[in-house]
Design a protein around this motif. Structure first.
Motif, PDB file in Angstrom:
ATOM      1  N   GLY A  59       0.791  -1.221   0.000  1.00 26.18           N
ATOM      2  CA  GLY A  59       0.000   0.000   0.000  1.00 26.18           C
ATOM      3  C   GLY A  59       0.824   1.271   0.000  1.00 26.18           C
ATOM      4  O   GLY A  59       0.287   2.367   0.206  1.00 26.18           O
ATOM      5  N   GLN A  60       2.123   1.161  -0.272  1.00 23.82           N
ATOM      6  CA  GLN A  60       2.997   2.326  -0.300  1.00 23.82           C
ATOM      7  C   GLN A  60       3.141   2.848  -1.739  1.00 23.82           C
ATOM      8  O   GLN A  60       3.002   2.091  -2.700  1.00 23.82           O
ATOM      9  N   PRO A  61       3.419   4.147  -1.890  1.00 27.56           N
ATOM     10  CA  PRO A  61       3.551   4.727  -3.238  1.00 27.56           C
ATOM     11  C   PRO A  61       4.590   3.978  -4.079  1.00 27.56           C
ATOM     12  O   PRO A  61       5.649   3.583  -3.576  1.00 27.56           O
ATOM     13  N   PHE A  62       4.254   3.808  -5.350  1.00 24.02           N
ATOM     14  CA  PHE A  62       5.084   3.032  -6.263  1.00 24.02           C
ATOM     15  C   PHE A  62       5.226   3.829  -7.554  1.00 24.02           C
ATOM     16  O   PHE A  62       4.229   4.136  -8.212  1.00 24.02           O
ATOM     17  N   ASP A  63       6.465   4.192  -7.911  1.00 23.74           N
ATOM     18  CA  ASP A  63       6.709   4.990  -9.120  1.00 23.74           C
ATOM     19  C   ASP A  63       6.727   4.075 -10.333  1.00 23.74           C
ATOM     20  O   ASP A  63       7.723   3.404 -10.617  1.00 23.74           O
ATOM     21  N   ILE A  64       5.628   4.072 -11.050  1.00 18.39           N
ATOM     22  CA  ILE A  64       5.481   3.153 -12.174  1.00 18.39           C
ATOM     23  C   ILE A  64       6.170   3.663 -13.437  1.00 18.39           C
ATOM     24  O   ILE A  64       6.437   2.898 -14.360  1.00 18.39           O
ATOM     25  N   ARG A  65       6.514   4.935 -13.469  1.00 18.31           N
ATOM     26  CA  ARG A  65       7.032   5.538 -14.704  1.00 18.31           C
ATOM     27  C   ARG A  65       8.400   4.999 -15.093  1.00 18.31           C
ATOM     28  O   ARG A  65       8.788   5.074 -16.267  1.00 18.31           O
ATOM     29  N   THR A  66       9.148   4.465 -14.129  1.00 16.93           N
ATOM     30  CA  THR A  66      10.484   3.948 -14.423  1.00 16.93           C
ATOM     31  C   THR A  66      10.470   2.453 -14.737  1.00 16.93           C
ATOM     32  O   THR A  66      11.528   1.861 -14.954  1.00 16.93           O
ATOM     33  N   ARG A  67       9.286   1.849 -14.773  1.00 17.80           N
ATOM     34  CA  ARG A  67       9.185   0.401 -14.917  1.00 17.80           C
ATOM     35  C   ARG A  67       8.899  -0.006 -16.361  1.00 17.80           C
ATOM     36  O   ARG A  67       8.376   0.774 -17.161  1.00 17.80           O
ATOM     37  N   SER A  68       9.218  -1.240 -16.675  1.00 17.62           N
ATOM     38  CA  SER A  68       8.942  -1.783 -18.005  1.00 17.62           C
ATOM     39  C   SER A  68       7.432  -1.980 -18.173  1.00 17.62           C
ATOM     40  O   SER A  68       6.690  -2.027 -17.180  1.00 17.62           O
ATOM     41  N   PRO A  69       6.943  -2.100 -19.401  1.00 20.41           N
ATOM     42  CA  PRO A  69       5.507  -2.308 -19.619  1.00 20.41           C
ATOM     43  C   PRO A  69       4.953  -3.513 -18.869  1.00 20.41           C
ATOM     44  O   PRO A  69       3.866  -3.439 -18.285  1.00 20.41           O
ATOM     45  N   ILE A  70       5.674  -4.624 -18.838  1.00 13.48           N
ATOM     46  CA  ILE A  70       5.166  -5.815 -18.155  1.00 13.48           C
ATOM     47  C   ILE A  70       5.125  -5.594 -16.648  1.00 13.48           C
ATOM     48  O   ILE A  70       4.204  -6.050 -15.958  1.00 13.48           O
ATOM     49  N   ASP A  71       6.125  -4.868 -16.107  1.00 13.06           N
ATOM     50  CA  ASP A  71       6.123  -4.558 -14.679  1.00 13.06           C
ATOM     51  C   ASP A  71       4.971  -3.612 -14.335  1.00 13.06           C
ATOM     52  O   ASP A  71       4.397  -3.694 -13.240  1.00 13.06           O
ATOM     53  N   ARG A  72       4.629  -2.732 -15.256  1.00 13.34           N
ATOM     54  CA  ARG A  72       3.498  -1.832 -15.023  1.00 13.34           C
ATOM     55  C   ARG A  72       2.188  -2.612 -14.949  1.00 13.34           C
ATOM     56  O   ARG A  72       1.341  -2.348 -14.085  1.00 13.34           O
ATOM     57  N   VAL A  73       2.022  -3.557 -15.851  1.00 16.06           N
ATOM     58  CA  VAL A  73       0.817  -4.384 -15.834  1.00 16.06           C
ATOM     59  C   VAL A  73       0.696  -5.102 -14.491  1.00 16.06           C
ATOM     60  O   VAL A  73      -0.353  -5.092 -13.845  1.00 16.06           O
ATOM     61  N   VAL A  80      -8.897   0.365 -26.626  1.00 11.95           N
ATOM     62  CA  VAL A  80      -7.709   1.216 -26.689  1.00 11.95           C
ATOM     63  C   VAL A  80      -7.107   1.248 -25.293  1.00 11.95           C
ATOM     64  O   VAL A  80      -7.356   2.154 -24.497  1.00 11.95           O
ATOM     65  N   ILE A  81      -6.334   0.226 -24.971  1.00 12.83           N
ATOM     66  CA  ILE A  81      -5.789   0.067 -23.630  1.00 12.83           C
ATOM     67  C   ILE A  81      -4.277   0.142 -23.648  1.00 12.83           C
ATOM     68  O   ILE A  81      -3.615  -0.445 -24.516  1.00 12.83           O
ATOM     69  N   GLU A  82      -3.718   0.881 -22.702  1.00  9.29           N
ATOM     70  CA  GLU A  82      -2.268   0.998 -22.600  1.00  9.29           C
ATOM     71  C   GLU A  82      -1.671  -0.374 -22.247  1.00  9.29           C
ATOM     72  O   GLU A  82      -2.217  -1.124 -21.447  1.00  9.29           O
ATOM     73  N   GLY A  83      -0.520  -0.674 -22.864  1.00 11.95           N
ATOM     74  CA  GLY A  83       0.142  -1.941 -22.616  1.00 11.95           C
ATOM     75  C   GLY A  83      -0.607  -3.123 -23.202  1.00 11.95           C
ATOM     76  O   GLY A  83      -0.485  -4.249 -22.695  1.00 11.95           O
ATOM     77  N   LYS A  84      -1.347  -2.895 -24.285  1.00 13.03           N
ATOM     78  CA  LYS A  84      -2.194  -3.966 -24.836  1.00 13.03           C
ATOM     79  C   LYS A  84      -1.385  -5.227 -25.158  1.00 13.03           C
ATOM     80  O   LYS A  84      -1.843  -6.348 -24.874  1.00 13.03           O
ATOM     81  N   LYS A  85      -0.215  -5.073 -25.748  1.00  8.90           N
ATOM     82  CA  LYS A  85       0.587  -6.242 -26.104  1.00  8.90           C
ATOM     83  C   LYS A  85       0.862  -7.100 -24.881  1.00  8.90           C
ATOM     84  O   LYS A  85       0.684  -8.324 -24.894  1.00  8.90           O
ATOM     85  N   GLU A  86       1.279  -6.459 -23.780  1.00 10.14           N
ATOM     86  CA  GLU A  86       1.613  -7.185 -22.558  1.00 10.14           C
ATOM     87  C   GLU A  86       0.355  -7.716 -21.875  1.00 10.14           C
ATOM     88  O   GLU A  86       0.352  -8.821 -21.314  1.00 10.14           O
ATOM     89  N   VAL A  87      -0.714  -6.928 -21.926  1.00 11.89           N
ATOM     90  CA  VAL A  87      -1.977  -7.357 -21.323  1.00 11.89           C
ATOM     91  C   VAL A  87      -2.470  -8.648 -21.970  1.00 11.89           C
ATOM     92  O   VAL A  87      -2.846  -9.603 -21.273  1.00 11.89           O
ATOM     93  N   LEU A  88      -2.464  -8.689 -23.293  1.00  4.25           N
ATOM     94  CA  LEU A  88      -2.964  -9.871 -23.990  1.00  4.25           C
ATOM     95  C   LEU A  88      -2.011 -11.055 -23.857  1.00  4.25           C
ATOM     96  O   LEU A  88      -2.445 -12.211 -23.753  1.00  4.25           O
ATOM     97  N   ALA A  89      -0.714 -10.790 -23.834  1.00  7.05           N
ATOM     98  CA  ALA A  89       0.267 -11.877 -23.736  1.00  7.05           C
ATOM     99  C   ALA A  89       0.204 -12.578 -22.386  1.00  7.05           C
ATOM    100  O   ALA A  89       0.501 -13.778 -22.290  1.00  7.05           O
ATOM    101  N   THR A  90      -0.169 -11.853 -21.357  1.00  9.76           N
ATOM    102  CA  THR A  90      -0.194 -12.416 -20.001  1.00  9.76           C
ATOM    103  C   THR A  90      -1.615 -12.676 -19.503  1.00  9.76           C
ATOM    104  O   THR A  90      -1.805 -13.005 -18.335  1.00  9.76           O
ATOM    105  N   LEU A  91      -2.601 -12.539 -20.392  1.00  5.68           N
ATOM    106  CA  LEU A  91      -3.995 -12.570 -19.945  1.00  5.68           C
ATOM    107  C   LEU A  91      -4.389 -13.908 -19.316  1.00  5.68           C
ATOM    108  O   LEU A  91      -5.087 -13.942 -18.292  1.00  5.68           O
TER     109      LEU A  91
END
Length: 266
Positions: free
Chosen positions: A108-122, A230-241
Motif C-alpha cells: 500500500g505504499q507509493p510506487f513509481d510506475i514511470r520507471t518500470r517496463s511495460p510488463i512490470d506496469r501491468v 484502446v488500452i495501454e500496454g495492450k501487447k503485454e496485457v494480452l500476452a499475459t492474460l
C-alpha cells in the motif's frame, strides 16, 4: 416477508423487516459482466448529491436490509463505490499505466510506475486495480463500504486496510460485518493474500448473484473485449492474460455457505 433480529445488540424485541426470499435472477450477458451494459442495474438513492451509486437490481434489497440493520447498531453503512463501467475502468487503467494516477505496491505504499517496463506496469496495477472488463464492480454485485458515522470531520477517505483494522475509523464496521454480512448474502472476496489482488476489507460481494456473473465471465470473452479496446500496454496485457485471469480474476476467497444460501431462505 419474514423478520429477523437486526443484531444481538439491538435490544430485546427490536426486529428488522428483512427482504423477501430472492427470486431466481436472469442470467448475465457478456456485455453486463464486462461493464458495457447497464441493463442489470438500479440506482440506490442514499448518497448526497452529486454522488450516485448503482447496484444489480437483485442486490439492492439485501444491501438496504443490511444497511438498516447496521443503523440500529449506530453504523451508517454506505456503499461509496458500486457499479463501475468499462470506460471508467479503462480510464483508471490507462491513467495508472501512464503514471498519471497514483500506484501502490503490495504494502500500500507509493510506487513509481514511470520507471518500470511495460510488463512490470501491468503487474503493479493489478495488485490493486482490475483490468477493464474484469472488474467485479462491472457486475453490480460488488461495492466498497464505509461507516459514514465514524468519519472524523474533514477526514479524507483513503480506502486502505489500516482504516478498517484495529485503531482505524472503521474498526467497528469491520467487526459488525464479520458478525452479520453473511446473513444478507454478502462476503469479502479479497480477505486473504492469495497472490493476486491485495486484501480489500472494504470490498463486499453478494455471493449468489456474483457467482452467476463469474460463470459468464470467461477468458475468451474477456480477450475479445480487450482486443478491441484502446488500452495501454495492450501487447503485454494480452500476452499475459491467461495467467492473470487465473491469478487475479477467479482467484478470490470462497463465499461461506451462509452467504451463498441465506438469501434464498429469507
Amino acid at each position: 416477508m419474514s423478520t429477523r433480529s437486526a443484531s444481538p445488540s439491538a435490544g430485546v424485541g427490536v426486529r428488522l423487516r428483512y427482504h423477501a426470499a430472492m427470486r431466481q435472477p436472469a442470467e448475465f450477458t457478456l456485455e453486463e459482466v464486462t461493464g458495457q451494459s447497464r441493463g442489470h442495474l438500479r440506482e440506490v438513492e442514499h448518497l448526497p448529491a452529486p454522488a450516485r451509486c448503482f447496484l444489480h437490481r437483485d442486490v439492492v434489497g439485501p444491501y438496504l436490509a443490511m444497511r438498516a440493520a447496521a443503523a440500529i447498531d449506530g453504523i451508517d453503512l454506505v456503499a461509496f463505490s458500486g457499479f463501475r463501467d468499462f470506460e471508467r475502468q479503462l480510464a483508471i487503467w490507462n491513467g495508472k499505466f501512464r503514471g498519471e494516477r497514483p500506484v501502490q505496491d503490495r504494502a500500500g505504499q507509493p510506487f513509481d510506475i514511470r520507471t518500470r517496463s511495460p510488463i512490470d506496469r501491468v503487474n503493479a496495477i493489478l495488485w490493486w486495480s482490475a483490468l477493464p472488463g474484469a472488474s467485479r464492480h462491472h457486475w453490480g454485485t460488488d461495492f466498497d463500504v464505509m461507516d459514514a458515522a465514524a468519519l472524523p470531520v474533514g477526514y479524507q477517505l483513503q480506502a486502505v486496510p489500516a482504516e478498517y483494522q484495529r485503531g482505524g475509523p472503521f474498526e467497528r464496521l469491520t467487526a459488525w460485518l464479520d458478525r452479520h454480512m453473511h446473513a444478507f448474502g454478502f462476503f469479502r472476496p479479497y480477505t486473504t493474500d492469495r497472490g493476486g489482488v491485495s486484501p480489500e476489507p472494504w470490498h463486499l460481494s453478494h455471493a449468489p448473484i456474483a457467482a452467476r456473473a463469474q460463470a459468464v465471465l470467461q477468458l475468451d470473452g474477456l480477450r475479445a473485449v480487450l482486443s478491441g479496446a484502446v488500452i495501454e500496454g495492450k501487447k503485454e496485457v494480452l500476452a499475459t492474460l491467461e495467467g492473470n485471469f487465473a491469478r487475479y480474476v477467479v482467484n478470490v476467497d470462497p463465499a461461506p455457505e451462509m452467504a451463498r444460501l441465506g438469501p434464498w431462505l429469507a
